[in-house]
Design a protein around this motif. Structure first.
Motif, PDB file in Angstrom:
ATOM      1  N   ARG A 125       4.464 -47.530 -15.193  1.00  0.00           N
ATOM      2  CA  ARG A 125       4.077 -46.192 -14.716  1.00  0.00           C
ATOM      3  C   ARG A 125       3.669 -46.199 -13.253  1.00  0.00           C
ATOM      4  O   ARG A 125       3.578 -45.133 -12.631  1.00  0.00           O
ATOM      5  CB  ARG A 125       2.933 -45.645 -15.591  1.00  0.00           C
ATOM      6  CG  ARG A 125       1.644 -46.444 -15.536  1.00  0.00           C
ATOM      7  CD  ARG A 125       0.666 -45.919 -16.573  1.00  0.00           C
ATOM      8  NE  ARG A 125      -0.582 -46.675 -16.594  1.00  0.00           N
ATOM      9  CZ  ARG A 125      -1.634 -46.398 -15.830  1.00  0.00           C
ATOM     10  NH1 ARG A 125      -1.580 -45.354 -15.011  1.00  0.00           N
ATOM     11  NH2 ARG A 125      -2.721 -47.121 -15.881  1.00  0.00           N
ATOM     12  N   HIS A 126       3.423 -47.383 -12.672  1.00  0.00           N
ATOM     13  CA  HIS A 126       3.058 -47.458 -11.256  1.00  0.00           C
ATOM     14  C   HIS A 126       4.270 -47.666 -10.341  1.00  0.00           C
ATOM     15  O   HIS A 126       4.114 -47.710  -9.126  1.00  0.00           O
ATOM     16  CB  HIS A 126       2.062 -48.604 -11.025  1.00  0.00           C
ATOM     17  CG  HIS A 126       0.719 -48.362 -11.656  1.00  0.00           C
ATOM     18  ND1 HIS A 126      -0.146 -47.408 -11.181  1.00  0.00           N
ATOM     19  CD2 HIS A 126       0.114 -48.942 -12.721  1.00  0.00           C
ATOM     20  CE1 HIS A 126      -1.249 -47.411 -11.920  1.00  0.00           C
ATOM     21  NE2 HIS A 126      -1.108 -48.321 -12.870  1.00  0.00           N
ATOM     22  N   TYR A 127       5.448 -47.818 -10.936  1.00  0.00           N
ATOM     23  CA  TYR A 127       6.658 -48.037 -10.120  1.00  0.00           C
ATOM     24  C   TYR A 127       6.929 -46.803  -9.264  1.00  0.00           C
ATOM     25  O   TYR A 127       6.815 -45.666  -9.757  1.00  0.00           O
ATOM     26  CB  TYR A 127       7.848 -48.324 -11.040  1.00  0.00           C
ATOM     27  CG  TYR A 127       9.154 -48.590 -10.320  1.00  0.00           C
ATOM     28  CD1 TYR A 127       9.242 -49.570  -9.336  1.00  0.00           C
ATOM     29  CD2 TYR A 127      10.297 -47.855 -10.634  1.00  0.00           C
ATOM     30  CE1 TYR A 127      10.441 -49.816  -8.688  1.00  0.00           C
ATOM     31  CE2 TYR A 127      11.510 -48.098  -9.989  1.00  0.00           C
ATOM     32  CZ  TYR A 127      11.563 -49.074  -9.016  1.00  0.00           C
ATOM     33  OH  TYR A 127      12.758 -49.301  -8.353  1.00  0.00           O
ATOM     34  N   TRP A 128       7.312 -47.029  -8.023  1.00  0.00           N
ATOM     35  CA  TRP A 128       7.450 -45.908  -7.091  1.00  0.00           C
ATOM     36  C   TRP A 128       8.494 -44.888  -7.542  1.00  0.00           C
ATOM     37  O   TRP A 128       8.401 -43.702  -7.192  1.00  0.00           O
ATOM     38  CB  TRP A 128       7.796 -46.434  -5.680  1.00  0.00           C
ATOM     39  CG  TRP A 128       9.142 -47.110  -5.584  1.00  0.00           C
ATOM     40  CD1 TRP A 128       9.416 -48.432  -5.749  1.00  0.00           C
ATOM     41  CD2 TRP A 128      10.412 -46.469  -5.328  1.00  0.00           C
ATOM     42  NE1 TRP A 128      10.748 -48.688  -5.617  1.00  0.00           N
ATOM     43  CE2 TRP A 128      11.392 -47.495  -5.350  1.00  0.00           C
ATOM     44  CE3 TRP A 128      10.813 -45.169  -5.072  1.00  0.00           C
ATOM     45  CZ2 TRP A 128      12.748 -47.234  -5.126  1.00  0.00           C
ATOM     46  CZ3 TRP A 128      12.176 -44.908  -4.855  1.00  0.00           C
ATOM     47  CH2 TRP A 128      13.113 -45.931  -4.873  1.00  0.00           C
ATOM     48  N   ASP A 129       9.466 -45.311  -8.338  1.00  0.00           N
ATOM     49  CA  ASP A 129      10.512 -44.389  -8.799  1.00  0.00           C
ATOM     50  C   ASP A 129      10.459 -44.214 -10.323  1.00  0.00           C
ATOM     51  O   ASP A 129      11.487 -43.995 -10.959  1.00  0.00           O
ATOM     52  CB  ASP A 129      11.887 -44.934  -8.380  1.00  0.00           C
ATOM     53  CG  ASP A 129      12.955 -43.839  -8.368  1.00  0.00           C
ATOM     54  OD1 ASP A 129      12.590 -42.649  -8.200  1.00  0.00           O
ATOM     55  OD2 ASP A 129      14.154 -44.168  -8.526  1.00  0.00           O
ATOM     56  N   ALA A 130       9.263 -44.303 -10.891  1.00  0.00           N
ATOM     57  CA  ALA A 130       9.116 -44.192 -12.350  1.00  0.00           C
ATOM     58  C   ALA A 130       9.625 -42.846 -12.863  1.00  0.00           C
ATOM     59  O   ALA A 130      10.132 -42.741 -13.977  1.00  0.00           O
ATOM     60  CB  ALA A 130       7.650 -44.385 -12.738  1.00  0.00           C
ATOM     61  N   GLU A 131       9.498 -41.825 -12.027  1.00  0.00           N
ATOM     62  CA  GLU A 131       9.927 -40.491 -12.453  1.00  0.00           C
ATOM     63  C   GLU A 131      11.413 -40.456 -12.800  1.00  0.00           C
ATOM     64  O   GLU A 131      11.851 -39.684 -13.665  1.00  0.00           O
ATOM     65  CB  GLU A 131       9.634 -39.482 -11.331  1.00  0.00           C
ATOM     66  CG  GLU A 131       9.959 -38.047 -11.698  1.00  0.00           C
ATOM     67  CD  GLU A 131       9.624 -37.081 -10.566  1.00  0.00           C
ATOM     68  OE1 GLU A 131       9.967 -35.895 -10.682  1.00  0.00           O
ATOM     69  OE2 GLU A 131       9.009 -37.528  -9.575  1.00  0.00           O
ATOM     70  N   ASN A 132      12.198 -41.315 -12.138  1.00  0.00           N
ATOM     71  CA  ASN A 132      13.646 -41.332 -12.369  1.00  0.00           C
ATOM     72  C   ASN A 132      14.091 -42.501 -13.245  1.00  0.00           C
ATOM     73  O   ASN A 132      15.290 -42.791 -13.327  1.00  0.00           O
ATOM     74  CB  ASN A 132      14.382 -41.378 -11.030  1.00  0.00           C
ATOM     75  CG  ASN A 132      14.191 -40.107 -10.227  1.00  0.00           C
ATOM     76  OD1 ASN A 132      14.366 -39.012 -10.751  1.00  0.00           O
ATOM     77  ND2 ASN A 132      13.792 -40.256  -8.967  1.00  0.00           N
TER      78      ASN A 132
END
Length: 543
Positions: A231-238
């Motif tokens: 959930r902390h990954y910079w592109d987690a939204e995608n």
């Protein structure tokens, strides 16, 4: 011989059986995540490590690419794209790269990812105390070779953090393939405080802090590795897939059976003896494409009979009909190879030895002349051993080549089947007369193939040494001109093929089964597919 091999293959297929089943969504290992949102991937033999600087196998690399992220990474088509670095600049002379990290980049525990993390990890890679197999990847970096040799401290590496989000890499010479090298797991960052706290145990679930799209949740040796979305990954939204499970299945037929049973979404490979039926019964799910990998036989140049016997090595290579092998044993579209660098490598044109264009009659005549000139005859036949690791395909090829050598030259070649780790040790220790191996491209550039044959290179298992070859590679590494560099590399390959320290046999093709519910899949020549680029039909947010 050919008919016997084909008949054996058919009998194996009949024994294995074949049945059509639906590729329904698997549910094994789904835990508390909706089964439809779990991607199940076959991943070959057990990975030897999840430490980015220690791991060396293909199966380790697949997992690490989901857990970590380099400054750059590969897109679904295999092209280099931005990773943890949003962009980079190259100096006018091509010797300095400046990477700009994403301010939003985080570790999986929420810590900020900084340029210092990459400096630390690259120093760790070249530090002799790490004993990293891929330390040579950073050889183009200033002082890297001296550090690897133990002549300078790791702190002298030409990698500098200009600030928290800016990293500078200084090179000895222009290295246009550097962004590709940085996609390799060996250059991934490690979380410094976790490594300090846990030592080599920092890769265990619960200890491992990573910066990629997923975080390790479970590791069951001999079975599977589970990871969940970071959930902390910079592109987690995608990142569409919530959970990924890598299943370690060394037996290719067993892996395919699990795919047919609906337990896997993606296989590691497709066994040759099942390829035709897979193509017939699963045409939309069988994914086949060229791969930048060369299958070869190495001649041990450290001792008799191959040391100083260039003509003998050429004779053995000339008489092998690669087209016959491809048509009768391989059967999955593999490309017969007489050159070392596969076709399709960026900014390169494949090289072949002169005799590759001759008729087989002319090749046989010249090979027999070279064989006699080397001191061998019907009364004094060459006696050697072919050593290979356990797999039907390797056994069938060894049997066929031994037969060809016996029928054309009178060579007496025995065969020895050993486990893969034993074969690697024998190759390193120079115990085999002839050994089977392959080389997989680490990045899309001819240098990844040619540099391993440099004098003293760690993967130069045959013991090849030619000053002219080394000089051409050195000159290629020093020139900023792409056309001149290509010409120098091609000259080097031509010299090596003329010496024939190894015998290329075929170029691989990627062979995978991909379930219909997996979306976003693209074939690419490096055979690298990040889970974050995929989605699952039927899962939330997917088609």
């Amino acid at each position: 011989m050919r008919r016997i091999i084909i008949l054996l293959g058919l009998l194996v297929l009949l024994w294995m059986g074949w049945r059509l089943v639906d590729d329904s969504a698997p549910d094994e290992g789904a835990g508390d995540v909706d089964a439809a949102a779990v991607l199940h991937r076959g991943n070959g033999p057990e990975p030897e490590s999840l430490d980015p600087q220690i791991a060396r196998s293909d199966s380790s690399g697949a997992i690490l690419r989901d857990l970590f992220e380099g400054l750059t990474r590969l897109g679904p088509d295999g092209k280099v794209i931005a990773g943890a670095a949003a962009s980079w600049d190259v100096s006018a002379d091509g010797r300095t790269y400046t990477f700009h990290l994403r301010p939003a980049a985080r570790w999986s525990n929420g810590d900020p990812l900084s340029a210092h993390d990459y400096v630390f990890s690259m120093r760790r890679l070249v530090d002799p105390e790490t004993a990293a197999a891929f330390a040579f990847f950073l050889s183009p970096v200033i002082n890297a070779s001296e550090i690897i040799a133990g002549d300078r401290p790791a702190a002298d590496l030409g990698v500098i953090a200009l600030d928290e989000h800016t990293l500078e890499i200084r090179l000895r010479a222009p290295t246009p393939y550097l962004p590709g090298v940085l996609t390799h797991p060996a250059n991934f960052p490690v979380h410094r405080s976790s490594l300090g706290r846990h030592g080599r145990g920092f890769t265990r679930p619960g200890n491992l802090v990573s910066n990629g799209a997923y975080v390790l949740a479970e590791a069951v040796i001999g079975s599977h590795y589970s990871m969940e979305k970071n959930r902390h990954y910079w592109d987690a939204e995608n990142t569409a897939i919530a959970k990924v499970v890598y299943h370690q299945i060394a037996n290719q037929n067993a892996e395919l059976a699990r795919f047919r049973a609906g337990e896997l979404d993606i296989t590691y490979t497709v066994p040759n003896n099942q390829f035709a039926l897979a193509a017939k019964n699963y045409p939309d799910q069988l994914k086949v494409s060229p791969q930048l990998t060369t299958y070869y036989y190495g001649f041990n140049l450290r001792r008799a009979p191959f040391a100083g016997q260039r003509g003998l090595r050429r004779a053995l290579s000339m008489v092998v009909d690669r087209k016959l092998l491809a048509g009768s044993i391989l059967t999955a579209g593999q490309i017969p190879a007489t050159g070392w660098v596969p076709p399709g490598v960026a900014n390169y044109t494949a090289v072949e030895p002169e005799w590759a264009g001759w008729t087989m009659t002319r090749r046989l005549t010249e090979a027999r002349r070279l064989y006699r000139a080397a001191g061998f005859s019907a009364a004094n036949p060459l006696k050697i051993e072919i050593r290979y690791n356990s797999a039907d395909i390797h056994r069938n090829i060894a049997v066929a080549i031994a037969s060809i050598w016996r029928e054309t030259l009178g060579v007496q070649a025995s065969q020895l089947n050993v486990e893969f780790q034993v074969l690697l040790q024998d190759m390193r220790n120079g115990k085999a007369d002839v050994f089977r191996s392959s080389w997989i491209a680490d990045y899309d550039d001819a240098f990844t193939f040619l540099e391993i044959m440099r004098t003293g290179a760690a993967a130069n298992f045959v013991g090849y040494a030619n000053p002219d070859y080394d000089d051409l590679l050195g000159r290629a590494a020093a020139t900023p001109d792409a056309d001149q560099r290509r010409a120098l590399l091609r000259q080097a390959e031509a010299i090596m093929l003329d010496d024939q320290p190894l015998m290329p046999i075929y170029f691989y093709v990627n062979k995978r089964m991909v379930a219909s519910r997996v979306k976003g899949w693209q074939n690419n020549s490096l055979n690298i597919h990040y889970s974050q680029d995929l989605s699952l039909a039927g899962a939330d947010g997917a088609d």
